[in-house]
Write a protein that holds these residues in place. Structure first.
Motif, mmCIF file in Angstrom:
data_model
loop_
_atom_site.group_PDB
_atom_site.id
_atom_site.type_symbol
_atom_site.label_atom_id
_atom_site.label_comp_id
_atom_site.label_asym_id
_atom_site.label_seq_id
_atom_site.Cartn_x
_atom_site.Cartn_y
_atom_site.Cartn_z
ATOM 1 N N ALA A 163 -17.956 19.384 -9.789
ATOM 2 C CA ALA A 163 -17.955 19.318 -11.394
ATOM 3 C C ALA A 163 -17.278 20.701 -11.707
ATOM 4 O O ALA A 163 -16.523 20.425 -12.628
ATOM 5 C CB ALA A 163 -19.237 19.077 -11.888
ATOM 6 N N ALA A 167 -13.797 20.894 -13.805
ATOM 7 C CA ALA A 167 -13.641 21.428 -15.265
ATOM 8 C C ALA A 167 -12.600 22.556 -15.167
ATOM 9 O O ALA A 167 -11.874 22.685 -16.339
ATOM 10 C CB ALA A 167 -14.984 22.115 -15.752
ATOM 11 N N ASP A 171 -8.495 22.258 -17.149
ATOM 12 C CA ASP A 171 -8.029 23.410 -18.063
ATOM 13 C C ASP A 171 -6.563 23.808 -17.693
ATOM 14 O O ASP A 171 -5.625 24.213 -18.475
ATOM 15 C CB ASP A 171 -8.998 24.782 -18.294
ATOM 16 C CG ASP A 171 -10.221 24.382 -19.321
ATOM 17 O OD1 ASP A 171 -9.927 23.415 -19.740
ATOM 18 O OD2 ASP A 171 -10.983 25.139 -19.333
ATOM 19 N N HIS A 275 -13.585 30.549 -17.110
ATOM 20 C CA HIS A 275 -13.347 30.119 -15.856
ATOM 21 C C HIS A 275 -13.973 30.880 -15.009
ATOM 22 O O HIS A 275 -14.803 30.638 -13.964
ATOM 23 C CB HIS A 275 -11.997 30.073 -15.504
ATOM 24 C CG HIS A 275 -11.207 29.257 -16.268
ATOM 25 N ND1 HIS A 275 -9.662 28.955 -15.876
ATOM 26 C CD2 HIS A 275 -11.626 28.263 -16.977
ATOM 27 C CE1 HIS A 275 -9.434 28.035 -17.131
ATOM 28 N NE2 HIS A 275 -10.433 27.511 -17.268
#
Length: 340
Positions: A163, A167, A171, A275
């Motif tokens: 997950a 994500a 981006d 991040h």
């Protein structure tokens, strides 16, 4: 046979290994490298690194005029494995930094030196426009396919790690907006610097040190057994990106490189700060929760990334301080002034 019509041209060989592999991709009959040829090769040299790069490229966009089915050519994959093993063996020996665990390895990454001496510091403080153009030309071998090597790890993860990785990759691919894909943003940066934005255009000019940094990503991405090392590699890029991007944004602004050139790095300052947290706590943390036995591989991924990036930086700075180009083929002069 499906011959690819688009894509970069095959490069000129840099030695017997790359010559054999390039000839094979053209449909020639030159014998492919055997174990003895791989063992004799310099692991970080031009010949082996170009040979690996041309082996990996069929998994990306391929080369013009090359059969697309070569991606799974058993002979090509067999030769690639020999070259990979030579590269990996050298890295495991040369990149080891004696870290006890993942937290220890991250500890070094999270410390910003007061007086830094790396490439981003040089470019921020005294870099000239020609050096920024060379830096971008070399980095284009990765940034025009930014995030692609890391996407291979997604089907090999699950839970929090999957997950979190998805994500961050979302981006990197622009959050669903084509104009915000980071590879597109880098092409805009190159346009500001009067560089050719075609994918793979600067392969011929790129140094062996740059090829090695890109090849590491492909090697780790294509081997499921090295998923931990790929996560370590990705974490290293994200942890170190934000402060370096801040310096590079200032370098672009100081040199008058243009708004898109500056924006690429200002975008990464903010995005990669977020991040970093996701990768450290969700991707790395989640992977260790599920597969604690991969800790040593994560450390290897971190150490190998730092080692190769340092080699690339040392090459750039040594050339520039001597007033020389860092490229194998010098860039033509810009066709016009940078956009303002």
């Amino acid at each position: 046979m499906t011959t690819q019509q688009r894509g970069p041209a095959l490069p000129e060989a840099r030695g017997e290994l790359s010559a054999a592999l390039i000839d094979h991709l053209r449909g020639g009959a030159t014998p492919l490298p055997d174990e003895h040829a791989a063992e004799r090769a310099q692991p970080y040299g031009d010949d082996l690194q170009l040979a690996l790069y041309v082996c990996y490229e069929p998994h990306y966009r391929g080369f013009a005029g090359v059969d697309e089915e070569c991606e799974w050519d058993p002979a090509l994959i067999g030769a690639r494995r020999l070259l990979e093993d030579r590269f990996l063996t050298a890295l495991r020996h040369d990149a080891a930094r004696g870290h006890e665990d993942v937290d220890d390895a991250f500890g070094d990454l999270l410390v910003e030196p007061v007086h830094g001496t790396g490439v981003s510091h040089h470019l921020q403080d005294e870099g000239e426009l020609w050096q920024l153009r060379e830096y971008a030309a070399q980095r284009s071998l990765y940034h025009l396919k930014e995030a692609d090597p890391h996407a291979w790890v997604l089907p090999r993860l699950w839970g929090r790690a999957k997950a979190g990785m998805a994500a961050v990759e979302f981006d990197e691919y622009g959050g669903g907006r084509a104009e915000r894909v980071h590879a597109r943003l880098f092409a805009d940066l190159m346009d500001d610097l009067s560089l050719n934005t075609e994918y793979g255009h600067y392969l011929e000019a790129a140094s062996a040190q740059m090829l090695a940094t890109v090849n590491l990503m492909s090697l780790l991405g294509l081997r499921r057994s090295l998923r931990g090392a790929l996560v370590g590699h990705f974490a290293t890029l994200e942890v170190t990106s934000s402060p370096a991007s801040r310096r590079l944004a200032l370098a672009m602004k100081r040199a008058g490189a243009g708004p898109a050139a500056e924006f690429f790095y200002t975008e990464h300052v903010e995005a990669d700060a977020v991040h970093e947290q996701v990768v450290r706590h969700e991707v790395v943390g989640g992977l260790l929760e599920e597969e604690p036995q991969l800790a040593a591989d994560i450390v290897f991924g971190i150490d190998a990334t730092v080692f190769l990036e340092d080699r690339f930086g040392d090459h750039l700075l040594a050339c520039w301080r001597a007033g020389d180009t860092s490229l194998r083929v010098p860039l033509p002069a810009p066709t016009g002034a940078p956009r303002q």
